[in-house]
Design a protein around this motif. Structure first.
Motif, PDB file in Angstrom:
ATOM      1  N   THR A   1       0.809  -1.532  -0.050  1.00  0.00           N
ATOM      2  CA  THR A   1      -0.210  -0.148  -0.217  1.00  0.00           C
ATOM      3  C   THR A   1       1.407   1.654   0.183  1.00  0.00           C
ATOM      4  OG1 THR A   1      -0.223   0.219   2.454  1.00  0.00           O
ATOM      5  CG2 THR A   1      -1.521  -1.304   1.220  1.00  0.00           C
TER       6      THR A   1
ATOM      7  N   TRP B   1      -1.464   6.540  -1.747  1.00  0.00           N
ATOM      8  CA  TRP B   1      -2.860   6.533  -1.693  1.00  0.00           C
ATOM      9  C   TRP B   1      -3.622   7.253  -3.013  1.00  0.00           C
ATOM     10  CZ3 TRP B   1      -4.424   8.479   3.967  1.00  0.00           C
ATOM     11  CH2 TRP B   1      -3.971   7.180   4.872  1.00  0.00           C
TER      12      TRP B   1
ATOM     13  N   ALA C   1      -3.315   4.228  -5.579  1.00  0.00           N
ATOM     14  CA  ALA C   1      -4.033   3.081  -5.546  1.00  0.00           C
ATOM     15  C   ALA C   1      -5.547   3.256  -5.589  1.00  0.00           C
ATOM     16  CB  ALA C   1      -4.229   2.535  -4.409  1.00  0.00           C
ATOM     17  N   ASP C   2      -5.873   4.373  -5.281  1.00  0.00           N
ATOM     18  CA  ASP C   2      -7.588   5.086  -6.245  1.00  0.00           C
ATOM     19  C   ASP C   2      -7.702   4.975  -7.517  1.00  0.00           C
ATOM     20  OD1 ASP C   2     -10.587   5.782  -4.452  1.00  0.00           O
ATOM     21  OD2 ASP C   2      -9.599   7.995  -5.602  1.00  0.00           O
TER      22      ASP C   2
ATOM     23  N   GLY D   1      -6.415   3.067  -9.021  1.00  0.00           N
ATOM     24  CA  GLY D   1      -5.787   1.829  -9.525  1.00  0.00           C
ATOM     25  C   GLY D   1      -4.382   1.474 -10.490  1.00  0.00           C
TER      26      GLY D   1
ATOM     27  N   MET E   1     -10.872   9.199  -0.854  1.00  0.00           N
ATOM     28  CA  MET E   1     -10.548   8.242  -2.275  1.00  0.00           C
ATOM     29  C   MET E   1     -11.486   7.211  -1.315  1.00  0.00           C
ATOM     30  SD  MET E   1      -8.400   4.873   0.747  1.00  0.00           S
ATOM     31  CE  MET E   1      -6.537   6.295   1.235  1.00  0.00           C
ATOM     32  N   ARG E   2     -12.059   6.432  -2.666  1.00  0.00           N
ATOM     33  CA  ARG E   2     -13.251   5.619  -2.597  1.00  0.00           C
ATOM     34  C   ARG E   2     -13.004   4.863  -1.885  1.00  0.00           C
ATOM     35  NH1 ARG E   2     -12.843   4.852  -9.443  1.00  0.00           N
ATOM     36  NH2 ARG E   2     -10.315   4.205  -8.218  1.00  0.00           N
TER      37      ARG E   2
ATOM     38  N   ARG F   1     -14.408   1.380  -1.966  1.00  0.00           N
ATOM     39  CA  ARG F   1     -13.609   0.028  -2.719  1.00  0.00           C
ATOM     40  C   ARG F   1     -12.041   0.005  -2.603  1.00  0.00           C
ATOM     41  NH1 ARG F   1     -14.719   0.427  -9.019  1.00  0.00           N
ATOM     42  NH2 ARG F   1     -12.878   2.028  -9.499  1.00  0.00           N
ATOM     43  N   THR F   2     -11.261   1.022  -2.523  1.00  0.00           N
ATOM     44  CA  THR F   2     -10.053   1.340  -1.940  1.00  0.00           C
ATOM     45  C   THR F   2      -9.466   1.158  -1.167  1.00  0.00           C
ATOM     46  OG1 THR F   2      -9.968   3.035  -4.429  1.00  0.00           O
ATOM     47  CG2 THR F   2      -7.984   3.130  -2.583  1.00  0.00           C
TER      48      THR F   2
ATOM     49  N   ARG G   1      -9.278  -2.069  -0.767  1.00  0.00           N
ATOM     50  CA  ARG G   1      -8.309  -2.944  -1.332  1.00  0.00           C
ATOM     51  C   ARG G   1      -7.276  -2.731  -0.020  1.00  0.00           C
ATOM     52  NH1 ARG G   1      -5.507  -0.246  -6.520  1.00  0.00           N
ATOM     53  NH2 ARG G   1      -3.510  -1.876  -6.969  1.00  0.00           N
ATOM     54  N   LEU G   2      -6.934  -1.362   0.652  1.00  0.00           N
ATOM     55  CA  LEU G   2      -5.408  -1.407   1.000  1.00  0.00           C
ATOM     56  C   LEU G   2      -5.447  -2.083   2.332  1.00  0.00           C
ATOM     57  CD1 LEU G   2      -5.075   2.958   0.747  1.00  0.00           C
ATOM     58  CD2 LEU G   2      -4.132   1.312  -0.611  1.00  0.00           C
TER      59      LEU G   2
END
Length: 297
Positions: free
Chosen positions: A152, A187, A190-191, A193, A280-281, A283-284, A287-288
């Protein structure tokens, strides 16, 4: 995908000429040469080492009138690379680091060529004895520094960034100056994708240090943490993240002066504008969390 075109960027304040000389010599020994090398003098003139060494690739010196901090200096390197427009991946190296192995840049190119969504590659940081401090392992707890994989976050001392990712998510948060700029960038990546890979086979030798060696550490560390969560976390997670770190700081820090500076920086982070808010969303967040580090720790 073909092999990406790479650049090496080094930001220095001009106070480590011998270390930078050694670092650049280790770049010159790589079995795959970078297309470009950018050396940024962060508020200082560059010593002659930047001009006299026989280095592979095109060498560009950038001298800034003032110290913009580590993220600001790296943004200056990125701006110059964009002017050239012929680089796909930039490798950032601390000015007191050293590439021990001769295949680091080749391995970086291979990793990016194999994964078109690879945005960030983090190197392993180890001292002269081969020891990696636990704070340099991008996982929670006593994780094995030799275990690679998707993570992450990444270390600022040695890493690679895909230029296309930066074009999409933005550059370093220059206003941070020092501390947590890597997390802000990670971050955002990652957000959007992009993958973040910890590759321990990519070694940057670096002297063993403590971040508290910097006089501004406690204040800026706290201020930037508040700015980070105000900018990047969903509202519901902001008090959770900050509450966790208040407790951790009280548990870890035995210095009254350090705690006073930390809480002063915390209040500064609350009162001062944090910059653009782009949380961030959820879903992120998930994911993290699945990758081992929920964004509240």
């Amino acid at each position: 995908m073909g092999a990406p075109r790479t650049a090496v960027a080094v930001v220095t304040m001009g106070n480590r000429p011998e270390e930078v000389d050694a670092l650049l010599r280790s770049v010159a020994k790589q079995d795959v040469a970078p297309e470009r090398i950018v050396i940024v003098g962060n508020g200082c003139p560059l010593p002659e080492f930047a001009r006299r060494l026989s280095l592979p690739g095109e060498v560009t010196a950038v001298e800034l009138d003032e110290n913009l901090g580590c993220p600001g200096g790296r943004n200056a390197a990125l701006a110059r690379l964009r002017e050239f427009g012929d680089v796909d991946v930039v490798v950032d190296l601390d000015d007191d680091g050293l590439l021990v192995d001769a295949d680091v840049l080749r391995r970086v190119r291979e990793l990016y060529a194999a994964d078109e969504r690879l945005g960030i590659v983090g190197f392993r940081i180890a001292d002269e004895l081969g020891e990696t401090q636990q704070r340099h392992v991008p996982r929670i707890g006593g994780s094995d520094p030799m275990r690679g994989g998707y993570v992450t976050g990444f270390l600022g001392g040695g890493h690679a960034l895909r230029m296309a990712m930066l074009d999409e998510v933005g550059d370093w948060p220059a206003e941070f100056f020092f501390a947590h700029e890597e997390t802000d960038l990670a971050w955002r990546a990652a957000d959007a994708g992009w993958h973040i890979l910890y590759a321990p086979e990519l070694l940057l030798q670096h002297p063993k240090t403590s971040p508290a060696r910097h006089a501004i550490y406690y204040r800026v560390n706290a201020r930037n943490r508040v700015w980070l969560v105000r900018r990047r976390l969903p509202v519901a997670l902001v008090p959770v993240h900050l509450g966790v770190w208040v407790l951790l700081t009280l548990a870890r820090n035995r210095s009254v002066a350090g705690l006073r500076a930390w809480f002063g920086g915390f209040l500064e982070g609350v009162r001062e504008p944090a910059g653009e808010r782009r949380p961030m969303r959820w879903r992120t967040v998930w994911r993290l969390t699945r990758l081992g580090r929920p964004p509240v720790i």
